[in-house]
Design a protein around this motif. Sequence first.
Motif, PDB file in Angstrom:
ATOM      1  N   ASN A  95       0.821  -1.219   0.000  1.00 13.39           N
ATOM      2  CA  ASN A  95       0.000   0.000   0.000  1.00 13.39           C
ATOM      3  C   ASN A  95       0.849   1.260   0.000  1.00 13.39           C
ATOM      4  O   ASN A  95       0.330   2.353   0.089  1.00 13.39           O
ATOM      5  N   THR A  96       2.158   1.136  -0.122  1.00 14.56           N
ATOM      6  CA  THR A  96       3.000   2.331  -0.103  1.00 14.56           C
ATOM      7  C   THR A  96       3.783   2.534  -1.396  1.00 14.56           C
ATOM      8  O   THR A  96       4.162   3.656  -1.699  1.00 14.56           O
ATOM      9  N   LYS A  97       4.029   1.476  -2.152  1.00 14.55           N
ATOM     10  CA  LYS A  97       4.960   1.590  -3.272  1.00 14.55           C
ATOM     11  C   LYS A  97       4.337   2.103  -4.566  1.00 14.55           C
ATOM     12  O   LYS A  97       4.947   2.866  -5.287  1.00 14.55           O
ATOM     13  N   LYS A  98       3.146   1.675  -4.891  1.00 15.35           N
ATOM     14  CA  LYS A  98       2.552   2.011  -6.184  1.00 15.35           C
ATOM     15  C   LYS A  98       1.136   2.552  -5.986  1.00 15.35           C
ATOM     16  O   LYS A  98       0.449   2.209  -5.025  1.00 15.35           O
ATOM     17  N   PRO A  99       0.653   3.374  -6.941  1.00 18.41           N
ATOM     18  CA  PRO A  99      -0.736   3.847  -6.852  1.00 18.41           C
ATOM     19  C   PRO A  99      -1.732   2.705  -7.105  1.00 18.41           C
ATOM     20  O   PRO A  99      -1.395   1.694  -7.729  1.00 18.41           O
ATOM     21  N   LEU A 100      -2.944   2.892  -6.641  1.00 18.61           N
ATOM     22  CA  LEU A 100      -4.000   1.878  -6.722  1.00 18.61           C
ATOM     23  C   LEU A 100      -4.204   1.379  -8.152  1.00 18.61           C
ATOM     24  O   LEU A 100      -4.256   0.177  -8.398  1.00 18.61           O
ATOM     25  N   PHE A 113      -2.270   1.314 -10.656  1.00 20.44           N
ATOM     26  CA  PHE A 113      -1.166   0.494 -11.166  1.00 20.44           C
ATOM     27  C   PHE A 113      -1.530  -0.979 -10.999  1.00 20.44           C
ATOM     28  O   PHE A 113      -1.375  -1.781 -11.928  1.00 20.44           O
ATOM     29  N   TYR A 114      -2.042  -1.342  -9.811  1.00 20.89           N
ATOM     30  CA  TYR A 114      -2.405  -2.730  -9.532  1.00 20.89           C
ATOM     31  C   TYR A 114      -3.639  -3.160 -10.329  1.00 20.89           C
ATOM     32  O   TYR A 114      -3.720  -4.291 -10.784  1.00 20.89           O
ATOM     33  N   VAL A 115      -4.599  -2.254 -10.520  1.00 20.46           N
ATOM     34  CA  VAL A 115      -5.788  -2.568 -11.322  1.00 20.46           C
ATOM     35  C   VAL A 115      -5.369  -2.903 -12.753  1.00 20.46           C
ATOM     36  O   VAL A 115      -5.775  -3.924 -13.316  1.00 20.46           O
ATOM     37  N   ASN A 116      -4.538  -2.056 -13.347  1.00 19.68           N
ATOM     38  CA  ASN A 116      -4.106  -2.273 -14.737  1.00 19.68           C
ATOM     39  C   ASN A 116      -3.208  -3.499 -14.866  1.00 19.68           C
ATOM     40  O   ASN A 116      -3.302  -4.241 -15.845  1.00 19.68           O
ATOM     41  N   LEU A 117      -2.357  -3.736 -13.872  1.00 25.42           N
ATOM     42  CA  LEU A 117      -1.506  -4.919 -13.885  1.00 25.42           C
ATOM     43  C   LEU A 117      -2.353  -6.192 -13.799  1.00 25.42           C
ATOM     44  O   LEU A 117      -2.106  -7.165 -14.513  1.00 25.42           O
ATOM     45  N   ALA A 118      -3.376  -6.165 -12.955  1.00 24.27           N
ATOM     46  CA  ALA A 118      -4.270  -7.324 -12.822  1.00 24.27           C
ATOM     47  C   ALA A 118      -5.002  -7.595 -14.137  1.00 24.27           C
ATOM     48  O   ALA A 118      -5.169  -8.756 -14.534  1.00 24.27           O
ATOM     49  N   LYS A 119      -5.427  -6.550 -14.838  1.00 23.13           N
ATOM     50  CA  LYS A 119      -6.072  -6.728 -16.147  1.00 23.13           C
ATOM     51  C   LYS A 119      -5.121  -7.420 -17.121  1.00 23.13           C
ATOM     52  O   LYS A 119      -5.509  -8.338 -17.838  1.00 23.13           O
ATOM     53  N   ARG A 120      -3.873  -6.961 -17.135  1.00 27.41           N
ATOM     54  CA  ARG A 120      -2.879  -7.551 -18.036  1.00 27.41           C
ATOM     55  C   ARG A 120      -2.626  -9.017 -17.685  1.00 27.41           C
ATOM     56  O   ARG A 120      -2.528  -9.865 -18.572  1.00 27.41           O
ATOM     57  N   TYR A 121      -2.522  -9.327 -16.392  1.00 23.00           N
ATOM     58  CA  TYR A 121      -2.302 -10.710 -15.966  1.00 23.00           C
ATOM     59  C   TYR A 121      -3.482 -11.591 -16.360  1.00 23.00           C
ATOM     60  O   TYR A 121      -3.299 -12.735 -16.755  1.00 23.00           O
ATOM     61  N   MET A 122      -4.709 -11.056 -16.254  1.00 23.98           N
ATOM     62  CA  MET A 122      -5.886 -11.851 -16.641  1.00 23.98           C
ATOM     63  C   MET A 122      -5.904 -12.090 -18.145  1.00 23.98           C
ATOM     64  O   MET A 122      -6.324 -13.157 -18.590  1.00 23.98           O
ATOM     65  N   GLN A 123      -5.446 -11.126 -18.931  1.00 29.00           N
ATOM     66  CA  GLN A 123      -5.356 -11.335 -20.377  1.00 29.00           C
ATOM     67  C   GLN A 123      -4.386 -12.471 -20.693  1.00 29.00           C
ATOM     68  O   GLN A 123      -4.652 -13.299 -21.558  1.00 29.00           O
ATOM     69  N   MET A 143      -1.540  -3.913   6.389  1.00 28.64           N
ATOM     70  CA  MET A 143      -2.268  -2.713   5.955  1.00 28.64           C
ATOM     71  C   MET A 143      -2.571  -2.709   4.458  1.00 28.64           C
ATOM     72  O   MET A 143      -3.446  -1.976   4.001  1.00 28.64           O
ATOM     73  N   ALA A 144      -1.868  -3.497   3.668  1.00 30.80           N
ATOM     74  CA  ALA A 144      -2.092  -3.539   2.218  1.00 30.80           C
ATOM     75  C   ALA A 144      -3.337  -4.345   1.856  1.00 30.80           C
ATOM     76  O   ALA A 144      -3.760  -4.337   0.698  1.00 30.80           O
ATOM     77  N   ILE A 145      -3.942  -5.025   2.827  1.00 28.73           N
ATOM     78  CA  ILE A 145      -5.143  -5.833   2.556  1.00 28.73           C
ATOM     79  C   ILE A 145      -6.262  -4.962   1.991  1.00 28.73           C
ATOM     80  O   ILE A 145      -6.953  -5.356   1.050  1.00 28.73           O
ATOM     81  N   ALA A 146      -6.432  -3.761   2.520  1.00 29.76           N
ATOM     82  CA  ALA A 146      -7.480  -2.857   2.026  1.00 29.76           C
ATOM     83  C   ALA A 146      -7.266  -2.538   0.547  1.00 29.76           C
ATOM     84  O   ALA A 146      -8.237  -2.460  -0.228  1.00 29.76           O
ATOM     85  N   THR A 147      -6.020  -2.384   0.136  1.00 29.46           N
ATOM     86  CA  THR A 147      -5.706  -2.096  -1.266  1.00 29.46           C
ATOM     87  C   THR A 147      -6.097  -3.269  -2.156  1.00 29.46           C
ATOM     88  O   THR A 147      -6.696  -3.078  -3.217  1.00 29.46           O
ATOM     89  N   VAL A 148      -5.787  -4.492  -1.724  1.00 29.68           N
ATOM     90  CA  VAL A 148      -6.130  -5.693  -2.503  1.00 29.68           C
ATOM     91  C   VAL A 148      -7.644  -5.812  -2.661  1.00 29.68           C
ATOM     92  O   VAL A 148      -8.146  -6.088  -3.755  1.00 29.68           O
TER      93      VAL A 148
END
Length: 130
Positions: A26-31, A33-43, A55-60
């Motif tokens: 929850n500190t290294k990258k903006p929210l 970034f993870y949404v777009n990365l997850a889309k790419r991984y699903m593709q 604390m990063a659980i809320a971000t996930v």
Amino acid sequence: MEAITEGVNNINIADSYKKNRIQVSNTKKPLFFYVNLAKRYMQQHNEVELSALGMAIATVVTVAEILKNNGLAVEKKIMTSTVDIKDDSRGRPVQKAKIEILLGKTANFDELMAAAAEDGENGDLEEQGP
């Protein structure tokens, strides 16, 4: 002897590494970034595993909900646990909460991604008025 030990260590690392896992901080990258990365991984892999500690659980959870609400992903599995993390400052292990969320593609994932790519290329977002 060192080569054998190194080989065993490499096997363990390879076994625990998953190509479709995203470990979220929850500190290294903006929210998004993870949404777009997850889309790419699903593709690439048809599913993605989001993983976080503490604390990063809320971000996930937020990333998973954004993907679900946009019709891109469905929940396949949610796992929670606690893990012992060695705290160097205290010298004793500390328990941290861990979550792993496995998301799969929806049936219309590819259509939605194609439409989003088309909107980006045509600049439709800029043409929309008040």
